[in-house]
Design an enzyme around this catalytic site. Structure first.
Site, PDB file in Angstrom:
ATOM      1  N   GLU A  35      -3.076  -1.535   7.280  1.00 43.93           N
ATOM      2  CA  GLU A  35      -3.291  -1.326   5.848  1.00 43.93           C
ATOM      3  C   GLU A  35      -3.043   0.122   5.442  1.00 43.93           C
ATOM      4  O   GLU A  35      -2.636   0.402   4.308  1.00 43.93           O
ATOM      5  CB  GLU A  35      -4.713  -1.744   5.472  1.00 43.93           C
ATOM      6  N   GLU A 243      14.883 -12.170  14.276  1.00 39.46           N
ATOM      7  CA  GLU A 243      15.644 -12.777  15.366  1.00 39.46           C
ATOM      8  C   GLU A 243      15.892 -11.696  16.411  1.00 39.46           C
ATOM      9  O   GLU A 243      16.686 -10.792  16.211  1.00 39.46           O
ATOM     10  CB  GLU A 243      16.957 -13.342  14.835  1.00 39.46           C
ATOM     11  N   ASP A 282       4.348  -3.979   7.951  1.00 41.81           N
ATOM     12  CA  ASP A 282       3.574  -3.276   6.919  1.00 41.81           C
ATOM     13  C   ASP A 282       4.485  -2.688   5.851  1.00 41.81           C
ATOM     14  O   ASP A 282       4.150  -2.702   4.661  1.00 41.81           O
ATOM     15  CB  ASP A 282       2.741  -2.165   7.554  1.00 41.81           C
TER      16      ASP A 282
END
Length: 341
Positions: A35, A243, A282
């Site tokens: 966060e 991927e 994030d």
């Protein structure tokens, strides 16, 4: 726009270059955490980003606070107390050798915090958005309660809530995660997941997909997003699609499902040569929050978020230092990497 994020800020200790733990005789010292990484991204975009946590009042705790302040994150709502700053050790992968993360965060200040440490009514004054991840409630039942109280206070004020599921098997079991995240996701408006989290936390998976072989069936993720939205009433579901060819080379894209419009928006695919992948998710979350708060369309929002994250993969450390102009340039198609003069 004012965004509040809530979680743990940790010390990151890492061997230099691509050394293994067993051969390193000195470690690089930085800070990071899910966060907090989102808050830094948002501050770099010019948003009013507030990070909430608990940190010791000693010098290392202050160094952690300063690592956010230097990039414009509002740290005035950080609670001071406790004895420890959590630590994670990171060994960067190379070629076919994967990265390794070892946690040392037991008894950290936030892990031993009380829900009463956080005055959410005061924290959410003037706030537009609240973001947390599945890592924070994984630290203990006290943090599950703290997250739930935060969500209730945010809902009472009409604050939008986003959550990145971010399952960490080293912190809790799938059963613990499912119980806690089922409690918390009922408050969430925008859910962020990846090709593993929905399966690990809620048992929802895409068909005909082998993440270890780097094969993804995009059509399967429409079903995953729809099932998540139906289960919890999300307004939007974002799924990042990685991927993995090797530790260095990944293809990176995402899908954003807009429930009201019944619209599935897939981004372009970026072929990444990775410098540092920690914080990649994030940085996607930060980009998505910024774009949605600006009122961009779902397609524009997912393109901005994926481009932001693609740039983060080229930056050492947890934090993303890409600017809005740099993200928009890449999202617009300029990924040449040519020298800017």
């Amino acid at each position: 726009m004012k965004i509040v994020t809530f979680g743990e800020l940790m010390i990151r200790l890492q061997p230099y270059n691509y050394e293994r733990f067993v051969q390193a005789d000195h470690l690089e010292f930085t800070f990071g955490g899910g966060e907090a990484n989102v808050a830094v991204s948002l501050a770099n975009y010019g948003d009013d980003a507030v990070f909430v946590t608990k940190l010791p009042a000693h010098a290392i705790g202050q160094a952690a606070v300063n690592s956010l302040r230097r990039y414009g994150v509002d740290t005035t709502k950080i609670v001071r107390g406790g004895d420890r700053v959590g630590i994670y050790f990171n060994e960067k992968g190379a070629s076919q050798r994967p990265s390794v993360c070892i946690y040392d965060r037991a008894h950290s200040a936030i892990q031993e915090s009380s829900p009463s440490d956080f005055d959410w009514d005061a924290i959410f004054e003037g706030t537009d958005w609240f973001h947390f991840t599945g890592i924070t409630p994984a630290l203990g039942e006290n943090l599950v309660t703290a997250c739930e109280e935060a969500c209730k206070a945010a809902k009472a004020r009409g604050v939008k809530i986003s959550c990145d599921l971010n399952y960490r098997g080293k912190l809790w079991t799938r059963e613990q995660a499912r119980a806690a995240m089922t409690r918390l996701c009922q408050y969430v408006d925008v859910c962020i997941s990846n090709e593993e989290d929905a399966k690990d936390v809620f048992g929802i998976e895409a068909e005909a997909t082998d993440i270890t072989a780097g094969a993804l069936n995009k059509e399967g993720y429409k079903s995953v997003a729809r099932q998540l939205a139906e289960k919890f009433g999300f307004e939007k579901v974002a799924i990042t699609l990685r991927e993995s060819k090797s530790a260095f080379d990944n293809d990176w894209s995402a899908m954003l499902y807009d429930v009201a419009a019944n619209e599935y928006c897939f981004s372009k695919v970026y072929h990444l040569h990775i410098i540092d992948r920690i914080g990649g998710g994030d940085s996607f979350g930060g980009g998505l929050i910024h774009a949605l708060l600006e009122g961009r369309t779902s397609q524009q929002a997912v393109e901005f978020a994926v481009a932001a994250s693609a740039l983060k993969h080229s930056i050492e450390g947890d934090y993303n230092f890409a600017t809005v102009a740099e993200v928009e340039k890449l999202a617009g198609g300029d990924g040449s990497g040519r020298v800017q003069r």
